[in-house]
Design a protein around this motif. Structure first.
Motif, PDB file in Angstrom:
ATOM      1  N   GLY A 151       0.822  -1.213   0.000  1.00 31.86           N
ATOM      2  CA  GLY A 151       0.000   0.000   0.000  1.00 31.86           C
ATOM      3  C   GLY A 151       0.853   1.259   0.000  1.00 31.86           C
ATOM      4  N   ALA A 152       1.931   1.257   0.779  1.00 29.17           N
ATOM      5  CA  ALA A 152       2.835   2.409   0.813  1.00 29.17           C
ATOM      6  C   ALA A 152       3.473   2.624  -0.555  1.00 29.17           C
ATOM      7  N   SER A 153       3.833   1.541  -1.216  1.00 31.79           N
ATOM      8  CA  SER A 153       4.442   1.648  -2.547  1.00 31.79           C
ATOM      9  C   SER A 153       3.464   2.234  -3.557  1.00 31.79           C
ATOM     10  N   LEU A 154       2.222   1.809  -3.490  1.00 35.36           N
ATOM     11  CA  LEU A 154       1.209   2.345  -4.403  1.00 35.36           C
ATOM     12  C   LEU A 154       0.991   3.840  -4.162  1.00 35.36           C
ATOM     13  N   LEU A 155       0.904   4.236  -2.895  1.00 35.02           N
ATOM     14  CA  LEU A 155       0.696   5.659  -2.591  1.00 35.02           C
ATOM     15  C   LEU A 155       1.895   6.509  -2.991  1.00 35.02           C
ATOM     16  N   THR A 156       3.111   6.025  -2.731  1.00 31.71           N
ATOM     17  CA  THR A 156       4.285   6.820  -3.106  1.00 31.71           C
ATOM     18  C   THR A 156       4.435   6.888  -4.622  1.00 31.71           C
ATOM     19  N   ALA A 157       4.030   5.833  -5.330  1.00 36.06           N
ATOM     20  CA  ALA A 157       4.053   5.885  -6.797  1.00 36.06           C
ATOM     21  C   ALA A 157       3.097   6.960  -7.297  1.00 36.06           C
ATOM     22  N   ALA A 158       1.888   6.981  -6.762  1.00 35.68           N
ATOM     23  CA  ALA A 158       0.894   7.985  -7.175  1.00 35.68           C
ATOM     24  C   ALA A 158       1.389   9.398  -6.873  1.00 35.68           C
ATOM     25  N   GLU A 159       1.934   9.603  -5.685  1.00 42.63           N
ATOM     26  CA  GLU A 159       2.471  10.920  -5.314  1.00 42.63           C
ATOM     27  C   GLU A 159       3.584  11.365  -6.258  1.00 42.63           C
ATOM     28  N   SER A 160       4.473  10.445  -6.555  1.00 46.62           N
ATOM     29  CA  SER A 160       5.613  10.772  -7.432  1.00 46.62           C
ATOM     30  C   SER A 160       5.143  11.090  -8.844  1.00 46.62           C
ATOM     31  N   LEU A 161       4.184  10.336  -9.335  1.00 45.23           N
ATOM     32  CA  LEU A 161       3.652  10.602 -10.678  1.00 45.23           C
ATOM     33  C   LEU A 161       2.969  11.969 -10.732  1.00 45.23           C
ATOM     34  N   LYS A 162       2.239  12.332  -9.676  1.00 43.06           N
ATOM     35  CA  LYS A 162       1.618  13.668  -9.620  1.00 43.06           C
ATOM     36  C   LYS A 162       2.690  14.756  -9.618  1.00 43.06           C
ATOM     37  N   ALA A 163       3.737  14.553  -8.822  1.00 47.13           N
ATOM     38  CA  ALA A 163       4.818  15.544  -8.751  1.00 47.13           C
ATOM     39  C   ALA A 163       5.534  15.663 -10.105  1.00 47.13           C
ATOM     40  N   ALA A 164       5.723  14.539 -10.787  1.00 48.46           N
ATOM     41  CA  ALA A 164       6.380  14.565 -12.096  1.00 48.46           C
ATOM     42  C   ALA A 164       5.519  15.317 -13.113  1.00 48.46           C
ATOM     43  N   ARG A 165       4.219  15.148 -13.042  1.00 51.13           N
ATOM     44  CA  ARG A 165       3.297  15.833 -13.956  1.00 51.13           C
ATOM     45  C   ARG A 165       3.334  17.344 -13.744  1.00 51.13           C
ATOM     46  N   ARG A 166       3.518  17.778 -12.495  1.00 53.00           N
ATOM     47  CA  ARG A 166       3.545  19.219 -12.181  1.00 53.00           C
ATOM     48  C   ARG A 166       4.809  19.889 -12.690  1.00 53.00           C
ATOM     49  N   ARG A 167       5.859  19.131 -12.922  1.00 55.72           N
ATOM     50  CA  ARG A 167       7.151  19.728 -13.351  1.00 55.72           C
ATOM     51  C   ARG A 167       7.109  20.129 -14.788  1.00 55.72           C
TER      52      ARG A 167
END
Length: 167
Positions: A151-167
């Motif tokens: 679950g932690a891996s799934l959440l951190t993946a989603a967070e990272s993908l959102k952050a990458a999209r904002r860049r």
């Protein structure tokens, strides 16, 4: 002019939202840091002989790992797992500077924890025999905790993908 009670409600709501955001941020940071630390630390342990012995019952009964064990041997397989875990932990921790890399590390961790959870089905002695309803042994209890890391891996993946999209 707004009524005083309406204004107080708005102020209270703003304070509540700020505290909630702060709590969410702290939880996210703790989750990412804990996940990265787990992978780094456990990955480093794979280079010690006692850890090769510790993972033997899990890897030898897994169809995937038993093939690797025959080809590479226990020590090389353990080191390969260790290198992968260290790489994933490092990538996950890199989110502030490399969110795409962090997302890849998190998705790799998803695969890792799905694999370790599969050991619940392949490792002998995971379930205490003769107990109703089925009860986990110590090995089973150790493995089932990886559902939280999944679950932690799934959440951190989603967070990272959102952050990458904002860049």
């Amino acid at each position: 002019m707004p009524r005083l009670s309406t204004r107080l409600d708005q102020v209270a709501m703003a304070i509540w939202q700020t505290r909630t955001t702060t709590l969410e941020s702290a939880g996210s940071t703790a989750l990412r840091s804990g996940l990265a630390l787990n992978l780094l630390w456990i990955g480093l342990l794979k280079f010690d002989e006692y850890e090769v012995e510790n993972i033997r019952p899990l890897t030898s009964s897994s169809p995937l790992f038993s093939l690797l064990l025959k080809r590479l041997g226990e020590q090389r397989v353990a080191r390969l797992i260790g290198v992968a875990e260290i790489a994933m932990g490092s990538a996950i921790a890199a989110k502030p500077i490399a969110p795409r890399v962090s997302a890849i590390g998190s998705l790799g961790a998803v695969g890792t924890f799905l694999t370790t959870l599969s050991f619940l089905a392949t490792t002998p002695g995971v379930w205490q025999e003769g107990r109703k309803p089925p009860k986990l042994s110590m090995t089973g209890q150790f493995l089932v905790k990886d559902s939280v890391l999944l679950g932690a891996s799934l959440l951190t993946a989603a967070e990272s993908l959102k952050a990458a999209r904002r860049r």
